[in-house]
Design an enzyme around this catalytic site. Structure first.
Site, mmCIF file in Angstrom:
data_model
loop_
_atom_site.group_PDB
_atom_site.id
_atom_site.type_symbol
_atom_site.label_atom_id
_atom_site.label_comp_id
_atom_site.label_asym_id
_atom_site.label_seq_id
_atom_site.Cartn_x
_atom_site.Cartn_y
_atom_site.Cartn_z
ATOM 1 N N GLY A 1 0.832 -1.194 0.000
ATOM 2 C CA GLY A 1 0.000 0.000 0.000
ATOM 3 C C GLY A 1 0.867 1.243 0.000
ATOM 4 N N GLN B 1 2.794 10.103 1.228
ATOM 5 C CA GLN B 1 4.098 9.446 1.297
ATOM 6 C C GLN B 1 4.990 9.810 0.113
ATOM 7 O OE1 GLN B 1 2.185 5.403 2.207
ATOM 8 N NE2 GLN B 1 4.214 5.269 3.147
ATOM 9 N N CYS C 1 5.800 0.077 7.196
ATOM 10 C CA CYS C 1 5.439 1.235 6.389
ATOM 11 C C CYS C 1 6.629 1.631 5.530
ATOM 12 C CB CYS C 1 5.044 2.388 7.313
ATOM 13 S SG CYS C 1 4.545 3.891 6.460
ATOM 14 N N LEU C 2 6.355 1.938 4.268
ATOM 15 C CA LEU C 2 7.441 2.337 3.370
ATOM 16 C C LEU C 2 8.087 3.645 3.817
ATOM 17 C CD1 LEU C 2 5.838 1.408 -0.076
ATOM 18 C CD2 LEU C 2 7.541 0.119 1.243
ATOM 19 N N HIS D 1 -4.660 1.301 7.328
ATOM 20 C CA HIS D 1 -3.326 1.896 7.472
ATOM 21 C C HIS D 1 -3.158 3.042 6.471
ATOM 22 C CE1 HIS D 1 1.228 1.425 7.897
ATOM 23 N NE2 HIS D 1 1.127 2.099 6.775
ATOM 24 N N GLU D 2 -3.542 2.805 5.213
ATOM 25 C CA GLU D 2 -3.372 3.830 4.178
ATOM 26 C C GLU D 2 -4.318 5.007 4.386
ATOM 27 O OE1 GLU D 2 -0.734 3.707 2.524
ATOM 28 O OE2 GLU D 2 -0.306 1.611 2.985
ATOM 29 N N HIS E 1 -2.934 7.382 6.829
ATOM 30 C CA HIS E 1 -1.959 8.319 6.246
ATOM 31 C C HIS E 1 -2.648 9.591 5.765
ATOM 32 C CE1 HIS E 1 2.025 6.502 6.154
ATOM 33 N NE2 HIS E 1 1.524 5.349 5.730
#
Length: 173
Positions: A46, A51, A95-96, A137-138, A141
């Site tokens: 994701g 991000q 997380c990226l 989660h996304e 963000h």
């Protein structure tokens, strides 16, 4: 399509609530395509627009593992959780924007999400398992919330320090 740079925590842009997408245009569709390519390249399941430094309510995800079948990329503009189960589940999240850091996070086990797809149509779907965790989660963000915000202050501080060190090391090249 092109790869985008992924912001690393701490970065103030990751803590801002995002603006809704009023109308779809080619630039936003291109951003969504770039985000999918960036997510697959990372590799991740994701990615949210903040991000990659864009303050818009846009997420992309694909939680299909290679061995499970063909990819199922989803592009969601203005996603919102419209229903959540009382049942909870805990998954290890990463997380990226917080590379190589993982922690158990508890969330609703199932959620129903409404969003606008790449073509501008309104969609609605219920998600469970990894898909439910990932979409929540996304969407977090988009509200300026990171998975580490669910951890104790001490754990959050330790991870933040590691990320500051990582950013310093990367800056030195």
């Amino acid at each position: 399509m092109s790869l985008r740079s992924i912001l690393i925590h701490p970065d103030p842009r990751l803590k801002k609530a995002c603006d809704p997408v009023p109308d779809l245009d080619d630039e936003l569709r291109r951003l969504a395509d770039d985000m999918l390519e960036t997510m697959y390249d990372a590799p991740g399941v994701g990615l949210a627009a903040p991000q990659v430094g864009v303050n818009r309510r846009l997420i992309v995800l694909d939680c299909v593992r290679e061995e499970e079948g063909p990819p199922r990329p989803l592009i969601m503009f203005n996603p919102e959780v419209i229903a959540a189960s009382d049942e909870r589940s805990t998954h290890e999240e990463g997380c990226l924007s917080i590379p190589e850091q993982y922690a158990e996070v508890e969330r609703p086990a199932e959620v129903t999400v409404r969003w606008m797809d790449r073509g501008g149509a309104e969609r609605e779907e219920s998600f469970a398992g990894l898909w439910a965790t990932c979409v929540q989660h996304e969407i977090d963000h988009l509200n300026g919330v990171l998975f580490i915000d669910y951890l104790t202050p001490l754990k959050r501080q330790l991870i933040t320090r590691k990320m500051q060190k990582l950013k310093r090391e990367r800056a030195r090249g």
